[in-house]
Enzyme design. Structure first.
Site, PDB file in Angstrom:
ATOM      1  CE1 TYR A  23      -4.111   1.971   0.969  1.00 44.79           C
ATOM      2  CE2 TYR A  23      -2.611   3.099   2.467  1.00 44.79           C
ATOM      3  CZ  TYR A  23      -3.833   3.024   1.820  1.00 44.79           C
ATOM      4  OH  TYR A  23      -4.780   4.011   2.020  1.00 44.79           O
TER       5      TYR A  23
ATOM      6  CE  LYS B 152      -3.716   5.027  -1.068  1.00 44.03           C
ATOM      7  NZ  LYS B 152      -4.783   5.346  -2.032  1.00 44.03           N
TER       8      LYS B 152
HETATM    9  P1  NAP Z   1     -13.668   2.521   1.857  1.00 48.89           P
HETATM   10  O1  NAP Z   1     -14.507   3.010   3.004  1.00 48.89           O
HETATM   11  O2  NAP Z   1     -13.312   1.079   1.799  1.00 48.89           O
HETATM   12  O3  NAP Z   1     -14.405   2.967   0.490  1.00 48.89           O
HETATM   13  C1  NAP Z   1     -13.816   2.706  -0.757  1.00 48.89           C
HETATM   14  C2  NAP Z   1     -14.850   2.133  -1.696  1.00 48.89           C
HETATM   15  O4  NAP Z   1     -14.196   1.804  -2.956  1.00 48.89           O
HETATM   16  C3  NAP Z   1     -15.450   0.809  -1.195  1.00 48.89           C
HETATM   17  O5  NAP Z   1     -16.803   0.707  -1.547  1.00 48.89           O
HETATM   18  C4  NAP Z   1     -14.597  -0.212  -1.921  1.00 48.89           C
HETATM   19  O6  NAP Z   1     -15.167  -1.526  -1.961  1.00 48.89           O
HETATM   20  C5  NAP Z   1     -14.516   0.441  -3.275  1.00 48.89           C
HETATM   21  N1  NAP Z   1     -13.498  -0.138  -4.135  1.00 48.89           N
HETATM   22  C6  NAP Z   1     -12.355  -0.762  -3.776  1.00 48.89           C
HETATM   23  N2  NAP Z   1     -11.700  -1.209  -4.849  1.00 48.89           N
HETATM   24  C7  NAP Z   1     -12.434  -0.872  -5.931  1.00 48.89           C
HETATM   25  C8  NAP Z   1     -12.271  -1.065  -7.327  1.00 48.89           C
HETATM   26  N3  NAP Z   1     -11.233  -1.761  -7.827  1.00 48.89           N
HETATM   27  N4  NAP Z   1     -13.186  -0.551  -8.167  1.00 48.89           N
HETATM   28  C9  NAP Z   1     -14.257   0.106  -7.677  1.00 48.89           C
HETATM   29  N5  NAP Z   1     -14.482   0.299  -6.370  1.00 48.89           N
HETATM   30  C10 NAP Z   1     -13.575  -0.184  -5.490  1.00 48.89           C
HETATM   31  O7  NAP Z   1     -12.279   3.312   1.812  1.00 48.89           O
HETATM   32  P2  NAP Z   1     -11.920   4.812   2.286  1.00 48.89           P
HETATM   33  O8  NAP Z   1     -11.371   4.729   3.648  1.00 48.89           O
HETATM   34  O9  NAP Z   1     -13.049   5.728   2.005  1.00 48.89           O
HETATM   35  O10 NAP Z   1     -10.691   5.113   1.321  1.00 48.89           O
HETATM   36  C11 NAP Z   1     -10.832   5.783   0.076  1.00 48.89           C
HETATM   37  C12 NAP Z   1      -9.452   6.094  -0.486  1.00 48.89           C
HETATM   38  O11 NAP Z   1      -8.722   6.879   0.463  1.00 48.89           O
HETATM   39  C13 NAP Z   1      -8.605   4.855  -0.766  1.00 48.89           C
HETATM   40  O12 NAP Z   1      -7.812   5.063  -1.912  1.00 48.89           O
HETATM   41  C14 NAP Z   1      -7.718   4.776   0.464  1.00 48.89           C
HETATM   42  O13 NAP Z   1      -6.530   4.080   0.200  1.00 48.89           O
HETATM   43  C15 NAP Z   1      -7.485   6.244   0.723  1.00 48.89           C
HETATM   44  N6  NAP Z   1      -7.078   6.562   2.083  1.00 48.89           N
HETATM   45  C16 NAP Z   1      -7.888   6.246   3.149  1.00 48.89           C
HETATM   46  C17 NAP Z   1      -7.470   6.561   4.436  1.00 48.89           C
HETATM   47  C18 NAP Z   1      -8.310   6.244   5.635  1.00 48.89           C
HETATM   48  O14 NAP Z   1      -7.818   6.436   6.752  1.00 48.89           O
HETATM   49  N7  NAP Z   1      -9.547   5.807   5.498  1.00 48.89           N
HETATM   50  C19 NAP Z   1      -6.237   7.208   4.630  1.00 48.89           C
HETATM   51  C20 NAP Z   1      -5.445   7.511   3.527  1.00 48.89           C
HETATM   52  C21 NAP Z   1      -5.877   7.198   2.245  1.00 48.89           C
HETATM   53  P3  NAP Z   1     -14.688  -2.603  -0.820  1.00 48.89           P
HETATM   54  O15 NAP Z   1     -15.330  -2.156   0.468  1.00 48.89           O
HETATM   55  O16 NAP Z   1     -15.194  -3.917  -1.305  1.00 48.89           O
HETATM   56  O17 NAP Z   1     -13.181  -2.555  -0.763  1.00 48.89           O
END
Ligand code: NAP
Length: 251
Positions: A154, A158
């Site tokens: 990851y 990133k």
């Molecule tokens: P989340 O709550 O898991 O929401 C992401 C959504 O995207 C989920 O519905 C997920 O499905 C879906 N998804 C995953 N892979 C996909 C694909 N190949 N095609 C289409 N949809 C897909 O995640 P989040 O926390 O909001 O994170 C969003 C972004 O921010 C990500 O890139 C993550 O790496 C980044 N980020 C998050 C954090 C944090 O603390 N939350 C911090 C830094 C960066 P599934 O649930 O089945 O995976």
């Protein structure tokens, strides 16, 4: 607030979490939203919420790592909503493990969704933006890009997205397209609740422990990231490009 009236915006992974908040912020600014997620039911719920608040939105089932599906969904968005002006590459997953336990599949899956997904979606969306000489692309990095135990896949993806951001900003700048990245710290979503469970921790206690390390004394919420995305996508942000903005409640 406005600024994006009539513009078509795609937010990937916007069925929940950060992407959903980003879609809502862009809709509130007047954009017509294409909600992409591989969970169609979640994408439809986001679209319904936006529509119930007077916005325009349509849900699509898309796996951002699948080039054929990305191309066909892009074509569908064009015909349903119009040419694409804004793309937020947000979809992402984690497959955490220490290096000695990390499988090749965990490595490839994370690279495929974060890095290849952002590449495929950006390549597909830029055609409309170049043609119309206007565009906004946002990528989603993370504080993990600076290194994080158990996240060699990851963190690498990133960090790679920061290179992609700067390179696309150089290539697409001449067409009046800006490309920036948000790099969130801990944001309270399903993803981070999943991380807590994997570590056998109660999600609320995990949040409390993280909060004590954040200068502003709390963990982030999806809206914290969404408002930064709103800033990057604003027409008045046209001289801000190639930047990575850390959103983590402190330096
Ligand atoms: P989340 O709550 O898991 O929401 C992401 C959504 O995207 C989920 O519905 C997920 O499905 C879906 N998804 C995953 N892979 C996909 C694909 N190949 N095609 C289409 N949809 C897909 O995640 P989040 O926390 O909001 O994170 C969003 C972004 O921010 C990500 O890139 C993550 O790496 C980044 N980020 C998050 C954090 C944090 O603390 N939350 C911090 C830094 C960066 P599934 O649930 O089945 O995976």
């Amino acid at each position: 607030m406005g600024g994006l009236e009539g513009r078509v915006a795609i937010v990937t992974g916007s069925g929940q979490g950060i992407g959903r908040a980003e879609a809502e912020v862009l809709a509130a600014r007047g954009a017509r939203l294409a909600i992409w997620d591989w969970h169609l039911d979640l994408a439809e719920a986001t679209a319904a919420h936006i529509i119930s608040h007077g916005g325009v939105a349509k849900a699509y089932r898309v796996d951002v790592g699948d080039s054929l599906r990305v191309e066909s969904a892009m074509e569908q968005v064009r015909s349903d909503l119009g040419p694409v002006s804004v793309l937020v590459n947000n979809a992402g997953i984690t497959r955490d493990n220490l290096l000695y336990k990390m499988s090749e599949d965990d490595w490839d899956t994370v690279m495929n969704i974060h890095l290849k997904g952002a590449f495929l979606c950006s390549r597909a969306a830029q055609a409309d933006m170049v043609k119309h000489r206007w565009g906004r692309i946002v990528l989603t990095s993370s504080t993990s890009a600076l290194g994080n135990r158990g996240q060699s896949n990851y963190a690498t993806a990133k960090a790679g997205l920061q290179g992609l951001t700067r390179t696309l900003a150089i290539e697409l700048g001449p067409f009046n397209i800006t490309v920036n990245a948000v790099a969130p710290g801990f944001i309270d979503t399903d993803m981070t609740r999943g991380t807590a469970r994997r570590l056998n921790l109660d999600p609320e206690q995990f949040k409390e422990a993280i909060s004590s390390t954040v200068p502003v004394g709390r963990v982030g919420v999806p809206e914290d990231v969404a408002h930064a995305v709103g800033f990057f996508c604003d027409p008045e942000s046209s001289y801000v490009s190639g930047q990575v903005l850390y959103i983590r409640g402190g330096p």
